[in-house]
Write a protein that holds these residues in place. Structure first.
Motif, short mmCIF file in Angstrom:
data_model
loop_
_atom_site.label_atom_id
_atom_site.label_comp_id
_atom_site.label_asym_id
_atom_site.label_seq_id
_atom_site.Cartn_x
_atom_site.Cartn_y
_atom_site.Cartn_z
N ARG A 178 46.27 38.23 45.89
CA ARG A 178 45.42 37.29 45.15
C ARG A 178 43.99 37.82 45.04
NH1 ARG A 178 44.22 30.89 46.48
NH2 ARG A 178 43.76 30.29 44.32
N SER A 179 43.51 38.41 46.13
CA SER A 179 42.14 38.95 46.09
C SER A 179 42.05 40.15 45.14
CB SER A 179 41.67 39.33 47.50
OG SER A 179 42.44 40.39 48.02
N LEU A 180 43.13 40.93 45.05
CA LEU A 180 43.14 42.05 44.09
C LEU A 180 43.10 41.53 42.66
CD1 LEU A 180 45.81 44.40 45.72
CD2 LEU A 180 43.32 44.70 45.72
N HIS A 181 43.85 40.48 42.39
CA HIS A 181 43.82 39.88 41.05
C HIS A 181 42.44 39.30 40.75
CE1 HIS A 181 47.92 40.27 39.55
NE2 HIS A 181 48.38 39.96 40.77
N ALA A 182 41.83 38.71 41.75
CA ALA A 182 40.47 38.17 41.55
C ALA A 182 39.49 39.28 41.23
CB ALA A 182 40.04 37.41 42.81
N PHE A 183 39.59 40.38 41.96
CA PHE A 183 38.71 41.53 41.70
C PHE A 183 38.88 42.03 40.26
CE2 PHE A 183 38.48 46.12 41.25
CZ PHE A 183 37.17 46.39 41.65
N LEU A 184 40.14 42.19 39.82
CA LEU A 184 40.39 42.70 38.47
C LEU A 184 39.95 41.72 37.40
CD1 LEU A 184 43.89 44.33 39.09
CD2 LEU A 184 41.70 45.52 38.76
N ALA A 185 40.07 40.41 37.68
CA ALA A 185 39.59 39.40 36.73
C ALA A 185 38.08 39.47 36.58
CB ALA A 185 40.03 38.01 37.20
N LEU A 186 37.38 39.64 37.70
CA LEU A 186 35.92 39.72 37.64
C LEU A 186 35.47 41.01 36.95
CD1 LEU A 186 33.23 38.44 38.33
CD2 LEU A 186 33.36 39.48 40.62
N GLN A 187 36.20 42.09 37.20
CA GLN A 187 35.88 43.35 36.52
C GLN A 187 35.97 43.19 35.01
OE1 GLN A 187 38.94 46.17 36.56
NE2 GLN A 187 37.76 47.81 35.61
N GLU A 188 37.00 42.46 34.56
CA GLU A 188 37.21 42.32 33.12
C GLU A 188 36.27 41.27 32.51
OE1 GLU A 188 40.83 41.12 30.03
OE2 GLU A 188 41.30 41.84 32.06
N CYS A 189 36.11 40.14 33.20
CA CYS A 189 35.30 39.05 32.62
C CYS A 189 33.80 39.29 32.79
CB CYS A 189 35.66 37.72 33.29
SG CYS A 189 37.33 37.14 32.95
N LYS A 190 33.45 40.01 33.85
CA LYS A 190 32.03 40.27 34.16
C LYS A 190 31.23 38.98 34.29
CE LYS A 190 31.88 44.82 31.89
NZ LYS A 190 33.33 44.90 31.64
N HIS A 191 31.91 37.93 34.74
CA HIS A 191 31.27 36.62 34.87
C HIS A 191 32.04 35.83 35.92
CE1 HIS A 191 29.73 32.66 33.80
NE2 HIS A 191 28.79 33.26 33.06
N PHE A 192 31.36 35.35 36.96
CA PHE A 192 32.04 34.68 38.06
C PHE A 192 32.75 33.40 37.60
CE2 PHE A 192 29.91 37.54 40.88
CZ PHE A 192 30.66 37.51 42.06
N THR A 193 32.07 32.60 36.78
CA THR A 193 32.67 31.33 36.35
C THR A 193 33.94 31.57 35.53
OG1 THR A 193 30.50 30.26 36.31
CG2 THR A 193 32.29 29.18 35.10
N HIS A 194 33.86 32.51 34.58
CA HIS A 194 35.03 32.78 33.73
C HIS A 194 36.17 33.39 34.54
CE1 HIS A 194 32.10 33.10 30.06
NE2 HIS A 194 32.29 31.84 30.47
N ALA A 195 35.84 34.29 35.45
CA ALA A 195 36.88 34.91 36.29
C ALA A 195 37.52 33.89 37.21
CB ALA A 195 36.27 36.06 37.09
N ALA A 196 36.71 32.98 37.75
CA ALA A 196 37.26 31.93 38.62
C ALA A 196 38.20 31.02 37.85
CB ALA A 196 36.11 31.12 39.24
N GLU A 197 37.81 30.68 36.62
CA GLU A 197 38.69 29.84 35.79
C GLU A 197 40.01 30.55 35.50
OE1 GLU A 197 36.31 29.06 32.38
OE2 GLU A 197 35.15 27.44 33.34
N ARG A 198 39.94 31.85 35.23
CA ARG A 198 41.18 32.60 34.97
C ARG A 198 42.10 32.57 36.19
NH1 ARG A 198 41.24 38.72 32.63
NH2 ARG A 198 40.44 37.57 30.82
N CYS A 199 41.49 32.57 37.36
CA CYS A 199 42.29 32.59 38.59
C CYS A 199 42.59 31.19 39.11
CB CYS A 199 41.56 33.39 39.67
SG CYS A 199 41.38 35.14 39.29
N CYS A 200 42.20 30.17 38.33
CA CYS A 200 42.44 28.77 38.69
C CYS A 200 41.82 28.44 40.06
CB CYS A 200 43.94 28.45 38.71
SG CYS A 200 44.74 28.72 37.12
N MET A 201 40.57 28.85 40.24
CA MET A 201 39.84 28.62 41.48
C MET A 201 38.47 28.05 41.15
SD MET A 201 40.63 32.22 43.49
CE MET A 201 39.77 31.68 44.98
#
Length: 306
Positions: free
Chosen positions: A8-31
């Motif tokens: 899950r943390s790896l997916h979170a890292f990759l989401a943040l790398q792609e979104c470059k935005h904490f709020t958007h990456a958190a939403e993608r990860c449903c957190m």
């Protein structure tokens, strides 16, 4: 370095790398954003390096983050691939089943079962070894096969066994033989007949010797391993033979007859054998269940009819 890193943390890292935005990456990860930020912080602590540069507008990978991104993508890819493979094995879309079987079963009865199994599970590789009883058990002991279909043999106590069917005996003779007119043959009827034996290494021999104990049969001097050879010798008028019902397909010749033996309790059990205390793979379990469903009868006649 603390390698307490979750998928899950790896997916979170990759989401943040792609979104470059904490709020958007958190939403993608449903957190929630706060929980997501804590997860990224713990990931950086586990890696032992800062992975992202943060300011009020941008989130960018550090040099260490660039390196970790390659690792994270490879790890996630490997994990997803492994779980996809596992799912295929569980669903019997992939796998391997190996069976050792007596030549009589390997040639007649079992092929139809294998064909049915392969039609249901085309992605599973089925291997078949045709061998005598002791060789079947040796292959099972060595781990080269999952199942063995065999007659009783030495060393069975180390395995789990289950009787599939009983294989009664028949006399095979030429149509011009003096016994050819009988509907059933008693062991005593064979007194004075020249007998063609299967080799002592076969599962049949011990049962035939028990059946003919005390009967004065003549020894033809012919002792062979292959049923096709037995059929040829009988056809040439060199004697008669006693064989199990499962082998009768080898003797379907115009001038040969197969007559049931009145053998009392002397029948050849056909067993399905597995290793003790070792669970079968899902693929092998499916094959075992199909074999039992198709071949487990009170007599081998159903196998022959199939």
């Amino acid at each position: 370095m603390n390698l307490n890193i979750s998928t899950r943390s790896l997916h979170a890292f990759l989401a943040l790398q792609e979104c470059k935005h904490f709020t958007h990456a958190a939403e993608r990860c449903c957190m929630s954003q706060s929980a997501f930020s804590v997860m990224i912080q713990k990931l950086e602590e586990s890696v032992g390096a800062r992975l992202f540069e943060r300011d009020t507008r941008n989130v960018m990978l550090t040099a260490e983050g660039e390196l970790f991104a390659e690792v994270a993508r490879a790890l996630v890819g490997d994990i997803e691939s492994a779980f996809a493979d596992m799912s295929d094995y569980v669903a019997r879309r992939k796998g391997r089943v190996a069976i050792a079987a007596l030549p009589s079963l390997a040639a007649h009865g079992l092929p139809a079962v294998i064909a049915e199994y392969r039609q249901a599970y085309p992605g599973i590789t089925v291997q078949l070894f045709d061998a005598l009883s002791d060789q079947c058990l040796a292959l099972l002991r060595q781990g080269k096969v999952d199942l063995a279909l065999t007659a009783p043999a030495s060393g069975l106590t180390e395995f789990d066994t289950k009787t599939l069917c009983s294989d009664p005996f028949y006399l095979v003779c030429r149509q011009d033989h003096p016994l050819a007119g009988k509907r059933r043959i008693r062991p005593a009827d064979l007194s004075g007949c020249e007998l063609i034996h299967l080799a002592r290494s076969t599962s049949v021999r011990q049962h035939v010797e028990l059946l003919l104990r005390g009967i004065a049969v003549k020894n033809s001097g012919l002792e062979v391993e292959h049923l096709a050879t037995v059929a040829g010798l009988i056809e040439a008028g060199l004697g008669v033979s006693i064989v199990p019902e499962l082998t009768l397909f080898q003797f379907r010749k115009m001038n040969l007859l197969s007559i049931p033996m009145q053998a009392g309790d002397v029948v050849r059990p056909i067993l399905i054998v597995k290793k003790k205390e070792r669970a079968l793979s899902i693929a092998a379990q499916g094959m075992s269940e199909l074999i039992e469903k198709r071949l487990q009868t009170t007599s081998s006649r159903a196998v022959l009819a199939g």
